[in-house]
Design a protein around this motif. Sequence first.
Motif, PDB file in Angstrom:
ATOM      1  N   ASN A 272       0.852  -1.192   0.000  1.00 36.26           N
ATOM      2  CA  ASN A 272       0.000   0.000   0.000  1.00 36.26           C
ATOM      3  C   ASN A 272       0.892   1.248   0.000  1.00 36.26           C
ATOM      4  O   ASN A 272       2.120   1.142   0.078  1.00 36.26           O
ATOM      5  CB  ASN A 272      -0.983   0.000   1.192  1.00 36.26           C
ATOM      6  CG  ASN A 272      -0.268  -0.077   2.530  1.00 36.26           C
ATOM      7  OD1 ASN A 272       0.640   0.697   2.803  1.00 36.26           O
ATOM      8  ND2 ASN A 272      -0.672  -1.026   3.366  1.00 36.26           N
ATOM      9  N   GLY A 273       0.261   2.409  -0.062  1.00 33.69           N
ATOM     10  CA  GLY A 273       1.036   3.648  -0.154  1.00 33.69           C
ATOM     11  C   GLY A 273       1.818   3.950   1.107  1.00 33.69           C
ATOM     12  O   GLY A 273       2.926   4.496   1.048  1.00 33.69           O
ATOM     13  N   THR A 274       1.252   3.601   2.261  1.00 35.60           N
ATOM     14  CA  THR A 274       1.941   3.844   3.529  1.00 35.60           C
ATOM     15  C   THR A 274       3.225   3.032   3.601  1.00 35.60           C
ATOM     16  O   THR A 274       4.306   3.554   3.924  1.00 35.60           O
ATOM     17  CB  THR A 274       1.015   3.469   4.713  1.00 35.60           C
ATOM     18  OG1 THR A 274      -0.171   4.264   4.614  1.00 35.60           O
ATOM     19  CG2 THR A 274       1.684   3.692   6.050  1.00 35.60           C
TER      20      THR A 274
ATOM     21  N   VAL B 247       4.682  16.794  -0.965  1.00 36.08           N
ATOM     22  CA  VAL B 247       3.449  16.053  -1.289  1.00 36.08           C
ATOM     23  C   VAL B 247       2.788  16.776  -2.453  1.00 36.08           C
ATOM     24  O   VAL B 247       2.549  17.984  -2.376  1.00 36.08           O
ATOM     25  CB  VAL B 247       2.480  16.033  -0.083  1.00 36.08           C
ATOM     26  CG1 VAL B 247       1.197  15.265  -0.443  1.00 36.08           C
ATOM     27  CG2 VAL B 247       3.147  15.428   1.143  1.00 36.08           C
TER      28      VAL B 247
ATOM     29  N   ALA C  50       0.918  10.234  -3.716  1.00 40.58           N
ATOM     30  CA  ALA C  50      -0.234   9.349  -3.476  1.00 40.58           C
ATOM     31  C   ALA C  50      -1.459   9.766  -4.276  1.00 40.58           C
ATOM     32  O   ALA C  50      -2.249   8.929  -4.706  1.00 40.58           O
ATOM     33  CB  ALA C  50      -0.562   9.332  -1.982  1.00 40.58           C
TER      34      ALA C  50
ATOM     35  N   GLY D  63      -2.716  -0.915  -2.440  1.00 42.80           N
ATOM     36  CA  GLY D  63      -1.506  -1.046  -3.239  1.00 42.80           C
ATOM     37  C   GLY D  63      -0.709   0.231  -3.217  1.00 42.80           C
ATOM     38  O   GLY D  63      -1.218   1.285  -2.844  1.00 42.80           O
TER      39      GLY D  63
ATOM     40  N   TYR E 223      -9.985  16.357   4.906  1.00 50.39           N
ATOM     41  CA  TYR E 223      -8.550  16.110   4.726  1.00 50.39           C
ATOM     42  C   TYR E 223      -7.863  17.458   4.625  1.00 50.39           C
ATOM     43  O   TYR E 223      -8.226  18.240   3.741  1.00 50.39           O
ATOM     44  CB  TYR E 223      -8.269  15.314   3.470  1.00 50.39           C
ATOM     45  CG  TYR E 223      -8.903  13.949   3.406  1.00 50.39           C
ATOM     46  CD1 TYR E 223      -8.768  13.035   4.442  1.00 50.39           C
ATOM     47  CD2 TYR E 223      -9.638  13.566   2.295  1.00 50.39           C
ATOM     48  CE1 TYR E 223      -9.341  11.779   4.374  1.00 50.39           C
ATOM     49  CE2 TYR E 223     -10.218  12.304   2.214  1.00 50.39           C
ATOM     50  CZ  TYR E 223     -10.064  11.418   3.258  1.00 50.39           C
ATOM     51  OH  TYR E 223     -10.625  10.168   3.185  1.00 50.39           O
TER      52      TYR E 223
HETATM   53  N1  T4K Z   1       0.121  10.038   1.351  1.00 48.84           N
HETATM   54  C1  T4K Z   1      -0.967  10.780   1.131  1.00 48.84           C
HETATM   55  C2  T4K Z   1      -0.810  12.231   0.785  1.00 48.84           C
HETATM   56  C3  T4K Z   1      -2.243  10.209   1.220  1.00 48.84           C
HETATM   57  O1  T4K Z   1      -3.342  10.967   1.033  1.00 48.84           O
HETATM   58  C4  T4K Z   1      -2.350   8.828   1.545  1.00 48.84           C
HETATM   59  C5  T4K Z   1      -3.652   8.197   1.646  1.00 48.84           C
HETATM   60  C6  T4K Z   1      -1.166   8.096   1.756  1.00 48.84           C
HETATM   61  C7  T4K Z   1       0.061   8.742   1.643  1.00 48.84           C
HETATM   62  C8  T4K Z   1      -1.171   6.628   2.147  1.00 48.84           C
HETATM   63  O2  T4K Z   1      -1.648   5.776   1.111  1.00 48.84           O
HETATM   64  P1  T4K Z   1      -2.380   4.371   1.474  1.00 48.84           P
HETATM   65  O3  T4K Z   1      -1.586   3.702   2.548  1.00 48.84           O
HETATM   66  O4  T4K Z   1      -3.793   4.670   1.922  1.00 48.84           O
HETATM   67  O5  T4K Z   1      -2.330   3.597   0.178  1.00 48.84           O
HETATM   68  C9  T4K Z   1      -8.453   7.594   2.589  1.00 48.84           C
HETATM   69  C10 T4K Z   1      -7.675   6.565   1.831  1.00 48.84           C
HETATM   70  O6  T4K Z   1      -7.771   5.303   2.454  1.00 48.84           O
HETATM   71  C11 T4K Z   1      -6.214   6.951   1.723  1.00 48.84           C
HETATM   72  O7  T4K Z   1      -5.622   6.129   0.740  1.00 48.84           O
HETATM   73  C12 T4K Z   1      -6.065   8.408   1.294  1.00 48.84           C
HETATM   74  N2  T4K Z   1      -4.692   8.822   1.256  1.00 48.84           N
HETATM   75  C13 T4K Z   1      -6.835   9.306   2.226  1.00 48.84           C
HETATM   76  C14 T4K Z   1      -6.743  10.752   1.786  1.00 48.84           C
HETATM   77  O8  T4K Z   1      -8.203   8.906   2.176  1.00 48.84           O
HETATM   78  P2  T4K Z   1      -9.427   7.331   4.996  1.00 48.84           P
HETATM   79  O9  T4K Z   1      -8.860   6.842   6.274  1.00 48.84           O
HETATM   80  O10 T4K Z   1     -10.162   8.611   4.996  1.00 48.84           O
HETATM   81  O11 T4K Z   1     -10.287   6.192   4.279  1.00 48.84           O
HETATM   82  P3  T4K Z   1     -11.787   5.699   4.488  1.00 48.84           P
HETATM   83  O12 T4K Z   1     -11.761   4.258   4.771  1.00 48.84           O
HETATM   84  O13 T4K Z   1     -12.489   6.584   5.448  1.00 48.84           O
HETATM   85  O14 T4K Z   1     -12.393   5.842   3.023  1.00 48.84           O
HETATM   86  C15 T4K Z   1     -12.747   7.081   2.425  1.00 48.84           C
HETATM   87  C16 T4K Z   1     -14.185   6.984   1.923  1.00 48.84           C
HETATM   88  O15 T4K Z   1     -14.284   6.027   0.882  1.00 48.84           O
HETATM   89  C17 T4K Z   1     -15.140   6.586   3.001  1.00 48.84           C
HETATM   90  O16 T4K Z   1     -16.025   7.653   3.180  1.00 48.84           O
HETATM   91  C18 T4K Z   1     -15.842   5.321   2.502  1.00 48.84           C
HETATM   92  C19 T4K Z   1     -15.403   5.151   1.065  1.00 48.84           C
HETATM   93  N3  T4K Z   1     -14.972   3.788   0.726  1.00 48.84           N
HETATM   94  C20 T4K Z   1     -13.760   3.356   1.172  1.00 48.84           C
HETATM   95  C21 T4K Z   1     -13.312   2.113   0.822  1.00 48.84           C
HETATM   96  C22 T4K Z   1     -11.978   1.613   1.319  1.00 48.84           C
HETATM   97  C23 T4K Z   1     -15.793   2.965  -0.015  1.00 48.84           C
HETATM   98  O17 T4K Z   1     -16.913   3.373  -0.368  1.00 48.84           O
HETATM   99  N4  T4K Z   1     -15.337   1.732  -0.401  1.00 48.84           N
HETATM  100  C24 T4K Z   1     -14.121   1.269  -0.012  1.00 48.84           C
HETATM  101  O18 T4K Z   1     -13.727   0.138  -0.387  1.00 48.84           O
HETATM  102  O19 T4K Z   1      -8.214   7.450   3.959  1.00 48.84           O
END
Ligand code: T4K
Length: 372
Positions: A61-63, A131, A159, A193, A314
């Motif tokens: 994943n991105g992290t 970023v 990201a 991813g 965010y």
């Molecule tokens: N660097 C930056 C600048 C980033 O913005 C991010 C992540 C990263 C690094 C790290 O990358 P990763 O490790 O995540 O690959 C969400 C995303 O999960 C995240 O990837 C993203 N940036 C961040 C800005 O947004 P959360 O914690 O707000 O996610 P979550 O689960 O609340 O989902 C967002 C919305 O999407 C929810 O309202 C529900 C919806 N959703 C989510 C998923 C997973 C769905 O409808 N279906 C789904 O399968 O971080």
Amino acid sequence: MTAPNPLYVGQLNVPDRQATRQAFESIFDRRFYTNHGPLVAEFERRIADRLGVAHAICVTNGTVALMVAMKAAGLSGKAIVPAFTFPATVQSLTYAGVEPVFCDVNATTHNITADTVKAALEPGVSAIVGVHMWGQSCDVDALDAVAQKIDAVTIFDAAHSFGCLTNGRPVGGQGLCEVFSFHATKVLNCAEGGCITTNDDRLAAALRTVANFHDREGDVPVALRINAKMSEAQAAMGLLSLATLDATIEENRQRYVRFRDRLSEIPGIHFVDHASTGSSNFQYVVIEIEDCFPMSQAGLMAYLRSEDIVVRRYFYPGMHEAPPYNTRQWQLPVTDVLCGKVLQLPSGSMVAPGDIDAMCDLIAAVAARKGS
Ligand code: T4K
């Protein structure tokens, strides 16, 4: 609202089901699920070709991609990084034993700049971590120039930025390396991813070594390894998503323009036109709630959520306000303001034109309450 289901921030693309079935059948036929399978290799080749970069290393994943990048880059001491970002950008430094030093961002672009970096410089900085916020590239050349003067490297958290350009070049080949997220909510989607891209052969070898516990041909000596491998299932989804990326970006652009045309006219709402240079993937729709708007950021967020419009804040709080980083007094006036006024609206393929109009109507109705 007209939408049958809640509307979320994120792309949430669903690939063609028949093609998906075939891709997964091929994985089951091979009985090769992970540990450098053929789909991961193909995905890495295609990413490198698309971005015009020598190496693409796909990970979980991105992290984890950020953690592996910081470790493999051999950073030491301190790194300049924005506090206005997702926790992973900053915490990957902490994992690598590097002390984050926060710098402010530009009020218009939300990106770090040469000036904000210079204002934050202190002895012992070995890296500047930019970023590319909302898919809009940092001024990489200006940041590279600052880094060169202090004998540091630049690393870019891209990201949000797959498919975007920086000065006409694809994001992916700048700095020492760039790091992508292929989370479900991203424009290029593997469910989970991430990927690190670089033109530096030695770093690429170190990245592949850090990301894998087993010795492989060509491994370079590193002190610490981790299992960061991307699986074949993730790569299968990524390949399907990559095949339709240009169409996805064009659909994003159309939604973005529809939002922009409506929101730009609402008093008290500032539409963050991060895509005005045309080099974006148009993934995020971002607004700032101005002081004259009748509701605060938190108030508008709660109101829209009560209407099944799941807007996000965010990034809130800024990382300088979060433990363990909040023990120091940081002077980040622009970051402080942005954390209190930025909202992201639902975006991506699940959002129909009628949903956009309905969301804008609701926000316009709140704006009209002023003085009532
Ligand atoms: N660097 C930056 C600048 C980033 O913005 C991010 C992540 C990263 C690094 C790290 O990358 P990763 O490790 O995540 O690959 C969400 C995303 O999960 C995240 O990837 C993203 N940036 C961040 C800005 O947004 P959360 O914690 O707000 O996610 P979550 O689960 O609340 O989902 C967002 C919305 O999407 C929810 O309202 C529900 C919806 N959703 C989510 C998923 C997973 C769905 O409808 N279906 C789904 O399968 O971080």
